[in-house]
Design a protein around this motif. Structure first.
Motif, mmCIF file in Angstrom:
data_model
loop_
_atom_site.group_PDB
_atom_site.id
_atom_site.type_symbol
_atom_site.label_atom_id
_atom_site.label_comp_id
_atom_site.label_asym_id
_atom_site.label_seq_id
_atom_site.Cartn_x
_atom_site.Cartn_y
_atom_site.Cartn_z
ATOM 1 N N LEU A 34 4.049 -19.389 -1.449
ATOM 2 C CA LEU A 34 5.340 -18.812 -1.086
ATOM 3 C C LEU A 34 5.724 -19.211 0.337
ATOM 4 O O LEU A 34 6.871 -19.565 0.600
ATOM 5 N N ARG A 35 4.760 -19.164 1.253
ATOM 6 C CA ARG A 35 5.022 -19.574 2.630
ATOM 7 C C ARG A 35 5.458 -21.039 2.678
ATOM 8 O O ARG A 35 6.413 -21.387 3.361
ATOM 9 N N LEU A 37 6.869 -22.779 0.272
ATOM 10 C CA LEU A 37 8.200 -22.908 -0.328
ATOM 11 C C LEU A 37 9.282 -22.473 0.651
ATOM 12 O O LEU A 37 10.305 -23.138 0.797
ATOM 13 N N ILE A 38 9.059 -21.357 1.336
ATOM 14 C CA ILE A 38 10.049 -20.871 2.310
ATOM 15 C C ILE A 38 10.200 -21.853 3.464
ATOM 16 O O ILE A 38 11.315 -22.199 3.862
ATOM 17 N N THR A 39 9.069 -22.332 3.990
ATOM 18 C CA THR A 39 9.124 -23.298 5.089
ATOM 19 C C THR A 39 9.791 -24.583 4.635
ATOM 20 O O THR A 39 10.619 -25.161 5.346
ATOM 21 N N TYR A 40 9.445 -25.046 3.426
ATOM 22 C CA TYR A 40 10.058 -26.256 2.881
ATOM 23 C C TYR A 40 11.564 -26.080 2.745
ATOM 24 O O TYR A 40 12.332 -26.984 3.053
ATOM 25 N N ALA A 41 11.976 -24.908 2.297
ATOM 26 C CA ALA A 41 13.409 -24.640 2.150
ATOM 27 C C ALA A 41 14.111 -24.639 3.510
ATOM 28 O O ALA A 41 15.221 -25.170 3.640
ATOM 29 N N LEU A 42 13.470 -24.059 4.522
ATOM 30 C CA LEU A 42 14.067 -24.066 5.863
ATOM 31 C C LEU A 42 14.142 -25.477 6.428
ATOM 32 O O LEU A 42 15.169 -25.878 6.997
ATOM 33 N N THR A 89 5.127 -27.471 7.332
ATOM 34 C CA THR A 89 4.999 -26.962 5.971
ATOM 35 C C THR A 89 3.618 -27.221 5.392
ATOM 36 O O THR A 89 2.968 -26.316 4.885
#
Length: 154
Positions: A34-35, A37-42, A89
């Motif tokens: 999850l971390r 994915l969130i970092t990748y999205a940012l 990431t």
């Protein structure tokens, strides 16, 4: 109770899993995923802004053909995203050239997908290339995350 049910419930041999089936390792893996994915999205968001901003500038101000502007702006976004994903990431700093080439190859799939969408919707249907480019970005982002995680930064 069947053996499979006993194992799933944590009452059979061969498992130390709690009754819910989750182990601490499973929880840590999900948290890490999850971390990432969130970092990748940012990171992807920063690349999207850079890509779209460069496209708008190259197409609307400089006057480059939409396809040329797309290749240049996407390449800029890919390079930005590679550096930030490698650092933040996935934390992978080994074999940077190989990883960049893989990351860029995945990026080329985004260029190809956007190329087709621009050709169909802009040239074929007369939709503003700016809207087509903006609309293509979320689709490309999701597709590339899966490929980059499994190949570029594996």
């Amino acid at each position: 109770m069947a053996t499979e049910d006993m194992v799933r419930a944590g009452t059979g041999k061969g498992t130390d899993a709690p009754a819910g089936g989750d182990t601490p390792q499973d929880s840590r893996t999900r948290t890490r995923d999850l971390r990432q994915l969130i970092t990748y999205a940012l990171v992807g968001g920063s690349g999207v802004l850079l890509d779209l901003g460069a496209f708008l500038l190259l197409y609307n101000v400089v006057g480059l053909h939409e396809q040329v502007a797309n290749v240049l702006s996407t390449s800029l976004g890919i390079t930005n995203n590679f550096v930030l994903n490698a650092l933040f990431t996935f934390g992978k700093r080994d074999r940077p050239l190989l990883r960049y080439l893989r990351f860029y190859a995945v990026g080329l799939t985004g260029i190809a997908l956007t190329f087709v969408l621009l050709a169909v919707f802009s040239r074929g249907l007369g939709i503003d290339p700016n809207l087509v480019k903006a609309g293509s970005l979320p689709l490309v982002l999701v597709f590339q995350f899966a490929l980059n995680r499994k190949w570029s930064f594996a």
